[in-house]
Design an enzyme around this catalytic site. Structure first.
Site, PDB file in Angstrom:
ATOM      1  N   SER A   1       8.048   3.660   4.666  1.00  0.00           N
ATOM      2  CA  SER A   1       9.268   4.046   3.968  1.00  0.00           C
ATOM      3  C   SER A   1       9.037   3.909   2.472  1.00  0.00           C
ATOM      4  CB  SER A   1      10.466   3.221   4.410  1.00  0.00           C
ATOM      5  OG  SER A   1      11.648   3.821   3.929  1.00  0.00           O
TER       6      SER A   1
ATOM      7  N   HIS B   1       5.077  -7.424  -0.241  1.00  0.00           N
ATOM      8  CA  HIS B   1       4.761  -8.709  -0.860  1.00  0.00           C
ATOM      9  C   HIS B   1       5.359  -8.782  -2.264  1.00  0.00           C
ATOM     10  CE1 HIS B   1       1.418  -9.872   2.092  1.00  0.00           C
ATOM     11  NE2 HIS B   1       1.807  -8.655   2.475  1.00  0.00           N
TER      12      HIS B   1
ATOM     13  N   ASP C   1       0.875  -1.166   0.000  1.00  0.00           N
ATOM     14  CA  ASP C   1       0.000   0.000   0.000  1.00  0.00           C
ATOM     15  C   ASP C   1       0.914   1.218   0.000  1.00  0.00           C
ATOM     16  OD1 ASP C   1      -2.045  -1.787   0.324  1.00  0.00           O
ATOM     17  OD2 ASP C   1      -2.747  -1.001   2.245  1.00  0.00           O
TER      18      ASP C   1
END
Length: 392
Positions: free
Chosen positions: A358, A250, A192
């Protein structure tokens, strides 16, 4: 006359003193005598007052010890809150210094920027985020954080009261159905986050950080990988994770991971004001470069650390240690690990976690006669599993 009520009362009183094996033995003896008196026709003898006084003194001592323990706990909590206040004040000072350095000091800002102790503040924040929060305080604290940064609490895998520390809440996993993976897409978002940039790596092997600022593949990936990429048709994309985003990383594609390069680097902030002003920021910050192959050739995925976000965790690589106070930036210094056998990671599977927000950067190869058409734009917020484009 039988005195059942009196006997029961005495049993309850003496049961309070069942603390140690010695007192247990004496208490059993007294209770036994009371039962004997209650059911005996013999004349009852008075209970030893000295023993009663001894038990009362022990009871009072236990209460005093409990009060002392409570006082010590309160003192410890006060110390923790005092430490928290100091960390917040220190970090605020660093933040002010950051903006002054970037906005006022002109061409000298980079060298001065390096002198701001971001690694110290990151280490302090890491310790602060590891302090266990009392269960009763977790819900109001996490809900306040969620409201401030736009976290959707209902997506969390567990009830928020089950996250003992702020660090655990930052690194929360999501419910399995929270992020569907677009299986038809050639590549999906691994996180995200907000799109910083994307595009083709140019003929000079430079990547765009923002418009007008670039850095090189050699700086970012290191010399071991750059030799393999000469003449390749490469693309890149950068995604920024804000404090409110899900912090899991992921796999964006099906691929084989062969190598890991850990560049200690700096821990500069990666907020927009820093990205817009520090050339080569991502090539100077601490980062973990994963390289391997997907069905079209070379592929790399790199979590980049930042101030207050130095810790990067990978379940499949327990040897990795980031945000180490002993590490200092030296150009082209890195730690390489070649995995004995390739690690197969499928699209959507978990790779790593940030202990806050980050940046993630992907650099990948496509066939010479193909191009990658991105269907996302800089500044757009994307979700894990969302399509990022296709080959044409």
């Amino acid at each position: 006359m039988l005195s059942f009520k009196t006997t029961a009362t005495k049993i309850n009183i003496y049961s309070k003193f069942l603390k140690t094996p010695n007192t247990l033995h004496k208490s059993q003896f007294i209770i036994g005598n009371n039962f004997k008196r209650a059911f005996s026709t013999e004349q009852q003898k008075p209970i030893d007052n000295d023993l009663n006084n001894q038990k009362n003194n022990q009871y009072n001592n236990n209460n005093n010890n409990n009060n002392n323990n409570n006082s010590n706990n309160n003192n410890n909590n006060n110390k923790k809150f005092s430490t928290t206040k100091k960390v917040l004040i220190f970090t605020a000072g660093v933040a002010v210094a950051t903006y002054i350095t970037l906005d006022v000091l002109g061409d000298k800002r980079i060298e001065l920027f390096k002198r701001i102790p971001f690694r110290v503040t990151s280490n302090l924040w890491g310790k602060l985020a590891s302090i266990e929060i009392p269960t009763s305080m977790r819900s109001p604290i996490y809900k306040s954080y969620a409201k401030l940064f736009g976290v959707i609490i209902d997506e969390a895998e567990k009830p928020i009261e089950e996250y003992p520390t702020m660090g655990d809440f930052f690194a929360r996993r999501l419910k399995p159905t929270a992020r569907p993976i677009d299986e038809k897409a050639d590549m999906v978002s691994p996180v995200d986050g907000t799109v910083i940039y994307h595009g083709k790596v140019d003929i000079n092997n430079t990547l765009e950080q923002v418009k007008g600022l670039t850095y090189t593949l050699d700086q970012f990936l290191g010399p071991d990988e750059i030799a393999k990429l000469k003449g390749k048709n490469l693309y890149h994309i950068g995604l920024y994770l804000s404090p409110g985003d899900y912090h899991g990383i992921h796999s964006p594609i099906d691929w084989e991971i062969k190598n890991r390069y850990h560049f200690p680097g700096y821990l500069f902030p990666v907020a927009k004001v820093a990205v817009d002003n520090i050339p080569g920021l991502f090539a100077m910050n601490e980062r973990v470069v994963l390289t391997g192959n997907w069905k079209y050739g070379f592929y790399s995925l790199t979590p980049v650390g930042a101030s207050n976000v130095g810790t990067i965790v990978m379940d499949f690589d327990k040897e990795l240690s980031t945000n180490d106070q002993s590490h200092r930036y030296h150009k082209n210094e890195f730690f390489k690990k070649q995995y004995p056998s390739s690690i197969n990671s499928s699209k959507g599977s978990e790779l790593a976690f940030f202990r806050m927000g980050s940046t993630v950067i992907m650099i990948f190869e496509v066939p010479q006669n193909k191009k990658f058409d991105f269907n996302i734009n800089p500044g757009q917020h994307v979700k894990l599993g969302q399509s990022m484009g296709k080959l044409n």
